[in-house]
Scaffold this motif. Structure first.
Motif, PDB file in Angstrom:
ATOM      1  N   GLN A  93      46.556  35.574  71.255  1.00  0.00           N
ATOM      2  CA  GLN A  93      45.277  34.881  71.135  1.00  0.00           C
ATOM      3  C   GLN A  93      45.459  33.405  70.787  1.00  0.00           C
ATOM      4  O   GLN A  93      44.675  32.554  71.185  1.00  0.00           O
ATOM      5  CB  GLN A  93      44.403  35.551  70.070  1.00  0.00           C
ATOM      6  CG  GLN A  93      43.843  36.891  70.463  1.00  0.00           C
ATOM      7  CD  GLN A  93      42.960  36.826  71.677  1.00  0.00           C
ATOM      8  OE1 GLN A  93      42.067  35.992  71.767  1.00  0.00           O
ATOM      9  NE2 GLN A  93      43.211  37.696  72.632  1.00  0.00           N
ATOM     10  N   GLY A  95      45.186  30.781  73.457  1.00  0.00           N
ATOM     11  CA  GLY A  95      43.907  30.527  74.104  1.00  0.00           C
ATOM     12  C   GLY A  95      43.811  31.195  75.464  1.00  0.00           C
ATOM     13  O   GLY A  95      44.788  31.721  76.005  1.00  0.00           O
ATOM     14  N   THR A  96      42.608  31.161  76.033  1.00  0.00           N
ATOM     15  CA  THR A  96      42.381  31.826  77.326  1.00  0.00           C
ATOM     16  C   THR A  96      42.376  30.860  78.499  1.00  0.00           C
ATOM     17  O   THR A  96      42.207  31.268  79.647  1.00  0.00           O
ATOM     18  CB  THR A  96      41.027  32.565  77.300  1.00  0.00           C
ATOM     19  OG1 THR A  96      39.993  31.612  77.016  1.00  0.00           O
ATOM     20  CG2 THR A  96      41.013  33.642  76.250  1.00  0.00           C
ATOM     21  N   GLN A 125      39.564  40.989  75.640  1.00  0.00           N
ATOM     22  CA  GLN A 125      39.707  39.542  75.442  1.00  0.00           C
ATOM     23  C   GLN A 125      38.341  38.863  75.363  1.00  0.00           C
ATOM     24  O   GLN A 125      38.115  37.987  74.519  1.00  0.00           O
ATOM     25  CB  GLN A 125      40.512  38.949  76.600  1.00  0.00           C
ATOM     26  CG  GLN A 125      40.605  37.427  76.602  1.00  0.00           C
ATOM     27  CD  GLN A 125      41.393  36.909  75.433  1.00  0.00           C
ATOM     28  OE1 GLN A 125      42.515  37.315  75.216  1.00  0.00           O
ATOM     29  NE2 GLN A 125      40.797  36.026  74.664  1.00  0.00           N
ATOM     30  N   SER A 180      37.080  36.795  72.065  1.00  0.00           N
ATOM     31  CA  SER A 180      36.693  35.384  72.170  1.00  0.00           C
ATOM     32  C   SER A 180      35.245  35.184  71.734  1.00  0.00           C
ATOM     33  O   SER A 180      34.908  34.211  71.068  1.00  0.00           O
ATOM     34  CB  SER A 180      36.876  34.896  73.615  1.00  0.00           C
ATOM     35  OG  SER A 180      38.210  35.028  74.020  1.00  0.00           O
ATOM     36  N   GLN A 186      36.179  27.479  73.948  1.00  0.00           N
ATOM     37  CA  GLN A 186      37.340  28.335  73.706  1.00  0.00           C
ATOM     38  C   GLN A 186      37.960  27.997  72.353  1.00  0.00           C
ATOM     39  O   GLN A 186      38.576  26.953  72.177  1.00  0.00           O
ATOM     40  CB  GLN A 186      38.359  28.170  74.836  1.00  0.00           C
ATOM     41  CG  GLN A 186      37.821  28.672  76.168  1.00  0.00           C
ATOM     42  CD  GLN A 186      38.859  28.648  77.257  1.00  0.00           C
ATOM     43  OE1 GLN A 186      40.001  28.282  77.045  1.00  0.00           O
ATOM     44  NE2 GLN A 186      38.448  29.039  78.458  1.00  0.00           N
ATOM     45  N   TYR A 193      39.855  29.601  68.545  1.00  0.00           N
ATOM     46  CA  TYR A 193      40.712  30.632  67.959  1.00  0.00           C
ATOM     47  C   TYR A 193      40.667  30.478  66.446  1.00  0.00           C
ATOM     48  O   TYR A 193      40.779  29.362  65.924  1.00  0.00           O
ATOM     49  CB  TYR A 193      42.146  30.451  68.486  1.00  0.00           C
ATOM     50  CG  TYR A 193      43.200  31.223  67.715  1.00  0.00           C
ATOM     51  CD1 TYR A 193      43.232  32.613  67.739  1.00  0.00           C
ATOM     52  CD2 TYR A 193      44.173  30.556  66.971  1.00  0.00           C
ATOM     53  CE1 TYR A 193      44.200  33.315  67.045  1.00  0.00           C
ATOM     54  CE2 TYR A 193      45.147  31.249  66.276  1.00  0.00           C
ATOM     55  CZ  TYR A 193      45.161  32.620  66.310  1.00  0.00           C
ATOM     56  OH  TYR A 193      46.110  33.318  65.620  1.00  0.00           O
TER      57      TYR A 193
END
Length: 771
Positions: free
Chosen positions: A249, A252-253, A394, A398, A428, A430
């Motif tokens: 995680q 990031g995505t 996911q 998020s 985005q 975290y």
């Protein structure tokens, strides 16, 4: 008390006179008369440069591109529901062949009513400048009615372009009555805040349960390929996947975001294609399920058991809240397109095909999905199913991070570190502490329950609770903001509301079969949120009651015992209205003050984003020779506090602009007054030019003082208040403040870490507040 301090009354707006004139550089200025009210004390100031921040018209190519991307982000959860819906609904046995038609009919009508009609056609329109979710609805209501419990509202807030209330001119009596009822009822304000916290806690609970049920269901399919794969091994593999999922995680995505949409598209292609194959191969007659008579027959045959089975049917719409929560990353139109053209048809085909298969293989109900897959497609489908379940997990993880970020901004969650993982996409984020807590919770749930059906009992409660709360907020918005016809509101409540309440009653029945889990999560989270928000409000009221008056401030600064030293001193506090009492505490122990002082308050508005040019609200403390300023820095709950831009640099730059514009506006006002005198026009013109030069010289002089102070050095002074229960406080209050709150405060991040202030230029000022 809050009614005495809340700013933004229409009467106050009517009292203020606004003078407008174009300055020499051609820019329009506006200035409110500040003599009667001071809105940073009840403060007043100047906000310029309105910029619309609502959705702009986008080209169809952009909308279609966003629609494709939304498939990977929004629909992972609802898309993986076919893995476990029939097994969760029927359990291990189907009593009657036509029960399959009754359940299929329930699934089809539920998919149509809730995700399609309620969310896609209605709820998406209730977005807050493009952002969705429980906090967005609450913020929208807070803007139209003064229901916030912290008295930090200001007239200038309504000048921010995103804050604009686009109400029709004619207000209906019904909307006005509802607004007045909310504003005059303290219990209603508390209830709205409580409901918002509950909805937020339930969505966070989704963030725990979605990875568990999705991964466990997907991995469980491997048992169909080999008898050596036991339940224990399935659980172990699921735990390993979950740990890996949470460990990555922090990256990031962004880097893997573009791979999400193709995988979910392939998944929808698989489940839709397999569903169509099964439909034609086994029993096309399941189309009879369109006739709602089969629902009544199903309930007539199974009675209480049919009502209990609704807890399984509702799993067909898990993740629907993501449609609304993730709208800020896309557009309303793009989500509507992707839902109507891809997601909804694929799900209808998947559930219809599984029903056709079950009509001929009723004994395979526990493994409906994997049993119904044609053998040549088994392993490809298994691989895509595992990938899709990870993506579904996911998306909810998020979403949990984003929701906690919103809670932080509104003072409803303890301070935690928010890391922005993408320079391209602001949404985005975290949060390390939350990530590891979610991982521990997911692993614990997976090891404890070990079965997707049991987890489904817990999952349903979280899903339906959030949907019901969204409907409640939406009814308020329909009446108070949209001015919807009362018949349409009643139709929504009767049709959508009654369906959701029936589902809620069903999932609550399974409380002792795992349904207690999301409620336990919610209880813990709401306790934390309530304690933090309660003490936060108590602190604010304490500072408001003990704030330093402008006269006292002047007296303190001009005192013969106080020395002014070169440099810029920035005092931080949470108080918006006035100078916090901690400044007096500082001066009583340190008799030296910097040549320029700025009192800064970081404030969150009930909107998603505040445009950069409207973020800083300044007010100068008279007399000008003191060089003392007050500043409110305004953020929306989705705003990114950039780690690459120096807050200090931005503050000084905006302060310079304020000083120059302040002198320019004084010149404008004086010229307006002089132009009223028609006599001696030429003399007046010469005098105006002289005064303009005088104002310009005064402005440059003040700017030079500010620049010299900045070059001499900046010191950031943060008030660290120690909160204790006052004398005579009851035992509950002492536990709340002295133990629970202070434990949270000491074990989480402090203000300087949140604001990223350099330690070598940081000075903390401590003071005890007896609440």
């Amino acid at each position: 008390m809050s009614s005495d301090v809340v700013i933004g009354e229409h009467k106050e707006e009517e009292k203020q006179e606004v003078f407008e004139e174009r300055s020499l550089n051609g820019r329009k200025h506006s200035r409110q008369k500040l003599g009667r009210s001071d809105s940073l004390d009840i403060e007043s100031g100047h906000v310029h440069g309105h910029r619309g921040h609502s959705f702009k018209t986008k080209e169809w190519s952009v909308i279609l591109h966003l629609a494709f991307q939304s498939i990977g982000i929004v629909y992972g959860d609802i898309g993986t529901s076919p893995l476990y819906v029939y097994s969760s609904t029927f359990g291990s046995k189907i009593n009657h062949e036509d029960d399959i038609l009754g359940v299929l009919s329930l699934i089809l009508y539920t998919l149509t009513l809730i995700p399609l009609i309620k969310y896609v056609l209605i709820v998406l329109k209730a977005n807050d400048n493009g952002d969705g979710g429980t906090f967005a609805l609450y913020s929208l209501i807070c803007r139209y009615a003064k229901v916030g419990l912290i008295p930090s509202q200001q007239i200038e807030d309504q000048e921010v372009s995103n804050y604009k209330l686009q109400l029709p001119n004619s207000r209906t009596r019904r909307a006005s009555k509802l607004r007045s009822a909310l504003e005059n009822s303290l219990s209603a304000k508390y209830f709205l805040l409580f409901a918002t916290m509950l909805g937020t806690s339930m969505v966070i609970g989704d963030g725990v349960l979605t990875p568990c049920i999705s991964v466990l269901s997907a991995v469980g399919g491997i048992k169909e390929a080999t008898s050596k794969m036991t339940e224990g091994k399935v659980v172990l593999i699921s735990v390993v996947i979950l740990v890996c999922l949470f460990m990555v995680q922090r990256f990031g995505t962004d880097k893997v975001g573009y791979s999400f949409a193709p995988i979910i598209c392939v998944w929808f292609l698989f489940i839709g294609g397999i569903g169509a194959f099964n439909f034609f191969k086994y029993d096309p007659g399941v189309l009879k399920a369109i006739y709602p008579k089969y629902i009544f027959d199903y309930f007539q045959r199974n009675k209480k058991q049919a009502w209990v089975s609704l807890g399984g049917v509702v799993l067909a719409i898990t993740g629907t809240e993501a449609l609304f929560a993730d709208v800020g990353h896309f557009t309303v139109r793009s989500i509507q397109i992707s839902m109507c053209t891809v997601t909804y048809p694929a799900l209808v085909l998947a559930y219809t095909g599984q029903a056709s298969f079950l009509r001929k293989h009723m004994e395979d109900v526990e493994e409906t999905f994997y049993k119904s897959i044609p053998k040549p497609l088994y392993w490809p489908t298994f691989g895509v199913a595992v990938a899709a379940s990870i993506i579904a997990s996911q998306a909810m993880i998020s979403g949990t991070f984003s929701i906690i970020q919103q809670s932080l901004s509104l003072g409803c969650f303890p301070r935690v570190k928010v890391v922005h993982t993408s320079t391209k996409y602001e949404g985005q984020v975290y949060i390390p502490e939350i990530n590891y807590l979610l991982m521990i919770a997911c692993v614990g749930v997976t090891l404890g329950f070990r079965d997707a059906i049991k987890i489904g009992n817990a999952y349903g409660i979280a899903v339906v609770f959030v949907m019901t709360l969204t409907s409640s907020f939406l009814v308020l918005i329909m009446i108070m903001i949209w001015k919807t016809n009362i018949l349409a509101v009643m139709a929504y409540v009767i049709v959508i509301g009654s369906v959701e309440l029936i589902y809620l009653s069903s999932v609550l029945y399974k409380f002792d079969q795992g349904g207690y889990l999301p409620l336990a999560f919610a209880a813990v989270l709401m306790t934390i949120m309530f304690v933090w928000n309660n003490v936060y409000r108590r602190k604010y009221h304490y500072e408001l009651d003990h704030k330093i008056s402008p006269e006292k401030l002047k007296e303190t600064i001009l005192s013969t015992n106080t020395y002014r030293i070169p440099g810029l001193g920035i005092f931080y506090s949470e108080l918006v209205h006035g100078i916090p009492p901690i400044f007096n505490h500082y001066v009583s122990h340190v008799s030296a003050l910097h040549s320029v002082l700025v009192f800064v308050s970081i404030k969150s508005l009930p909107i998603s984003k505040v445009p950069q040019e409207e973020r800083f609200l300044f007010r100068r403390v008279d007399p000008d020779e003191l060089h003392v300023y007050r500043c409110v820095v305004r953020y929306g709950y989705s705003d990114v506090r950039s780690e690459h831009e120096s807050f200090e640099m931005m503050l000084v730059q905006k302060l310079k602009e304020f000083v120059r514009e302040g002198h320019a506006m004084k010149s404008v006002v004086d010229r307006n007054e002089e132009e009223k005198e028609e006599e001696e026009e030429s003399a007046a013109s010469i005098e105006q030019e002289q005064q303009s030069r005088t104002w310009e010289e005064a402005a440059e002089k003040d700017v030079q003082v500010l620049e010299r102070a900045w070059r001499a050095g900046v010191v950031h002074l943060i008030g660290e208040s120690e909160v204790i229960a006052g004398k005579g406080a009851n035992i509950g209050k002492k536990i709340l403040i002295d133990y629970v709150y202070n434990i949270l405060r000491r074990n989480l991040r402090q203000t300087d870490k949140v604001l990223d202030i350099p330690h070598r230029r940081l000075l903390k000022v401590g003071m005890a507040y007896e609440l």
